[in-house]
Design an enzyme around this catalytic site. Structure first.
Site, PDB file in Angstrom:
ATOM      1  N   ASP A   1      39.002  29.744  45.601  1.00 34.52           N
ATOM      2  CA  ASP A   1      37.644  29.654  46.121  1.00 34.52           C
ATOM      3  C   ASP A   1      37.415  28.469  47.050  1.00 34.52           C
ATOM      4  OD1 ASP A   1      36.485  31.983  45.154  1.00 34.52           O
ATOM      5  OD2 ASP A   1      36.110  31.106  43.186  1.00 34.52           O
TER       6      ASP A   1
ATOM      7  N   ASP B   1      37.087  39.285  45.716  1.00 36.92           N
ATOM      8  CA  ASP B   1      36.257  38.168  46.174  1.00 36.92           C
ATOM      9  C   ASP B   1      36.947  37.348  47.261  1.00 36.92           C
ATOM     10  OD1 ASP B   1      36.271  38.887  43.386  1.00 36.92           O
ATOM     11  OD2 ASP B   1      34.791  37.347  42.954  1.00 36.92           O
TER      12      ASP B   1
END
Length: 373
Positions: A90, A151
């Protein structure tokens, strides 16, 4: 219609101003009642730059220097995160809307360096054998070493930006390889998606698709589908490769075709009757923002207008879910986190707030393309 969107933008900016005073240099994350101050993330978790991204939009809307000055205050925290904080896939979420955006806005070399340093850390997670960027866990950990997640398509813009800034194609090549592997293994034949896919981390051999945040392995997590719509649209914008545009378009069609009549999706598109019937506003706004970008990229004028209309409808449907006018709450949209230690639940989430503001700006003609450089 657009007047109501403009009013909503102004309400959110007023909330940003109020929240800046309350947060100091903390990071809002999630809260059941929108009181982010009660659950701030010390290091930004995976969501820190959604807040800084909202402040950056406030600057772009107003050109008031105070927003940039405030954002400079986060610099030591972002630098320290790379030195000693938790690092996983991330980094794209964390540094695109801070380091890359601040470099674009200020030209300050400190943000150029921060962008490259973050991209270097993300590149360490690239698996040559499987042609993917591993999700979750420390880079030297064997746990989940062969796992990717949908994601991560939204983490790739950091690598594309690093290539543009440095002229080094290693970043771009890894991003394109990961996008290709995601398209091949995470996207099903009907353009629904797995949340995760596992590879043998040593040989790169594909194993199979699984679900973590959605309802079941063969179901379709709504926010995951939205990540894919926007993420593949971003990869098309950066590469011009038509297969990414086509994938984004087909995924957008799947998302729109599976919406309920009120246009706000359940947290999983394939819930059984016994599943928790929770709505996820964040899936709507992520998809809407990606669909607005997609609209400018498709060649068919009819399809362009179709996507614009659908993006507007998605935003209109969320007006009754918005707490933008409620200054007793820090948060704007009640979303659905998916799997948590308490099970599925509605939560205000800073990523929902960011994408809502971004999509509202796009709907009113202000697309700053914050996921590019």
């Amino acid at each position: 219609m657009y007047q109501s969107f403009e009013q909503e933008i102004q309400r959110i900016i007023a909330k940003v101003d109020r929240n800046m005073e309350q947060y100091g240099y903390g990071f809002p994350h999630i809260h059941s009642d929108g009181q982010y101050m009660e659950n701030m993330a010390e290091d930004g978790s995976w969501t820190g730059s959604f807040w800084t991204g909202m402040v950056a939009i406030a600057y772009l809307l107003t050109e008031e220097r105070r927003y940039l000055d405030y954002l400079y205050g986060y610099l030591p925290l972002y630098q320290e995160r790379l030195r000693s904080g938790y690092i996983d896939h991330d980094l794209g979420f964390l540094y695109q809307l801070y380091a890359v955006v601040m470099y674009r806005l200020t030209g300050d070399e400190v943000f150029r360096k921060l962008t490259i340093d973050a991209a270097d850390k993300l590149l360490e997670r690239y698996n040559e054998q499987g042609r993917f960027i591993r999700a979750w866990g420390a880079v030297d950990s064997d746990v989940r070493r062969g796992k990717i997640i949908i994601d991560c398509m939204m983490n790739l813009p950091l690598l594309y930006a690093a290539s543009k800034i440095t002229g080094d194609n290693r970043y771009r090549n890894a991003a394109e390889a990961h996008a290709g592997s995601s398209r091949k293994h995470l996207v099903r034949s009907d353009y629904s998606t797995y949340h995760t896919f596992d590879f043998d981390p040593d040989s790169g051999k594909p194993i199979g698709g699984f679900m973590v945040d959605g309802y079941a392995n063969e179901s379709t997590w709504a926010r995951g589908e939205a990540w894919g719509v926007y993420g593949f649209a971003c990869s098309y914008a950066q590469t011009g490769d038509e297969m990414y545009r086509e994938t984004a378009e087909r995924m957008a069609d799947y998302f729109l075709e599976n919406l309920p009549n009120d246009m706000v999706p359940m947290w999983d598109f394939r819930l059984q009757a016994e599943g928790h019937q929770l709505r996820d506003c964040s899936a709507s706004v992520i998809a809407a923002s990606g669909i607005f970008d997609l609209a400018k990229d498709v060649e068919d004028p009819f399809k362009q207008q179709f996507y614009i209309n659908k993006g507007v409808q998605l935003l209109e449907a969320l007006q009754s879910y918005s707490s933008a006018a409620d200054l007793t709450r820090n948060g704007v949209l009640s979303c659905c986190y998916g799997r948590t230690e308490r099970g599925e639940q509605h939560l205000y989430a800073i990523w929902g707030d960011f994408y809502y503001l971004e999509a509202l700006c796009k709907a009113t003609g202000r697309n700053w393309q914050l996921w590019s450089f």
